[in-house]
Design a protein around this motif. Structure first.
Motif, short mmCIF file in Angstrom:
data_model
loop_
_atom_site.label_atom_id
_atom_site.label_comp_id
_atom_site.label_asym_id
_atom_site.label_seq_id
_atom_site.Cartn_x
_atom_site.Cartn_y
_atom_site.Cartn_z
N VAL A 175 21.30 20.35 22.57
CA VAL A 175 21.07 20.93 21.25
C VAL A 175 19.67 21.53 21.25
O VAL A 175 18.70 20.83 21.56
N THR A 176 19.59 22.81 20.95
CA THR A 176 18.31 23.50 20.89
C THR A 176 18.12 24.07 19.50
O THR A 176 18.97 24.84 19.03
N VAL A 177 17.03 23.68 18.86
CA VAL A 177 16.73 24.15 17.51
C VAL A 177 15.51 25.05 17.58
O VAL A 177 14.42 24.59 17.96
N THR B 188 15.54 19.07 19.02
CA THR B 188 15.95 19.61 20.31
C THR B 188 15.97 18.51 21.37
O THR B 188 14.98 17.80 21.57
N ALA B 189 17.13 18.34 22.01
CA ALA B 189 17.30 17.26 22.98
C ALA B 189 18.69 17.37 23.60
O ALA B 189 19.53 18.15 23.13
N VAL B 190 18.91 16.57 24.62
CA VAL B 190 20.27 16.36 25.11
C VAL B 190 20.83 15.15 24.36
O VAL B 190 20.19 14.09 24.31
N TYR B 191 21.98 15.33 23.78
CA TYR B 191 22.62 14.29 22.98
C TYR B 191 23.74 13.65 23.79
O TYR B 191 24.59 14.36 24.35
N TYR B 192 23.73 12.32 23.82
CA TYR B 192 24.69 11.56 24.61
C TYR B 192 25.52 10.65 23.71
O TYR B 192 24.99 9.98 22.83
N CYS B 193 26.79 10.61 24.01
CA CYS B 193 27.70 9.69 23.36
C CYS B 193 27.73 8.39 24.16
O CYS B 193 27.71 8.42 25.41
N ALA B 194 27.80 7.28 23.47
CA ALA B 194 27.83 5.97 24.13
C ALA B 194 28.99 5.16 23.59
O ALA B 194 29.24 5.15 22.39
N GLY C 96 27.36 21.13 21.10
CA GLY C 96 25.95 21.48 21.19
C GLY C 96 25.76 22.98 21.26
O GLY C 96 26.72 23.74 21.37
N GLY C 97 24.51 23.40 21.18
CA GLY C 97 24.21 24.82 21.25
C GLY C 97 22.86 25.13 20.67
O GLY C 97 22.03 24.25 20.46
N LEU C 98 22.66 26.41 20.43
CA LEU C 98 21.40 26.90 19.87
C LEU C 98 21.58 27.19 18.39
O LEU C 98 22.55 27.86 17.99
N ARG D 9 27.86 20.24 14.50
CA ARG D 9 28.63 19.01 14.55
C ARG D 9 29.00 18.71 15.99
O ARG D 9 29.66 19.51 16.65
N LEU D 10 28.56 17.57 16.46
CA LEU D 10 28.90 17.12 17.80
C LEU D 10 30.15 16.26 17.74
O LEU D 10 30.36 15.53 16.78
N SER D 11 30.95 16.38 18.78
CA SER D 11 32.14 15.55 18.91
C SER D 11 32.10 14.82 20.25
O SER D 11 31.54 15.33 21.23
#
Length: 127
Positions: free
Chosen positions: A123-125, A91-97, A9-11, A19-21
């Motif tokens: 993630v901030t856009v 823009t949001a907090v991304y969660y892995c499930a 994540g990031g700006l 790319r999120l892992s």
């Protein structure tokens, strides 16, 4: 013990990519579907993408379809979310499930059907 660790994540500026892992440990990876959710303040945690164990079945929310791609590397116990053409509304907090019985069950149950979550990555856009 189950552990999910998100990163990436990031700006980023609108139109950019990230790319999120999500690296998983424990028994909830093998044989299970995986998913990515996102949440903004005051709103529910929504499923945006899911992938079956074999990668043969994927799901995308309409809001990200055509821009995001979910994939997984079972040997590395890692699931990815490639995000292109990012918009400020992403823009949001991304969660892995983890531990999803199937992509279909993830769609039906949503966040209420998830037993294992990562801590999330922001993630901030910017516009």
């Amino acid at each position: 013990q189950v552990q999910l660790v998100e990163s990436g994540g990031g700006l980023v500026q609108a139109g950019g990519s990230l790319r999120l892992s999500c690296a998983a440990s424990g028994r909830t990876f093998s044989g299970y579907a995986m998913g990515w959710f996102r949440q903004t303040p005051g709103k529910e945690r929504d499923l945006i993408a899911a992938i079956s164990w074999s990668s043969g079945h994927t799901y995308y929310a309409d809001s990200v379809k055509g821009r995001f791609t979910i994939s997984r590397d079972n040997a590395k116990k890692t699931v990815y979310l490639q995000m292109n053409s990012l918009k400020p509304e992403d823009t949001a907090v991304y969660y892995c499930a983890a531990g999803l019985a199937s992509v279909s069950s993830a769609r039906i149950l949503g966040a209420s059907g998830i037993n294992y979550w990562g801590k999330g990555t922001l993630v901030t856009v910017s516009s």
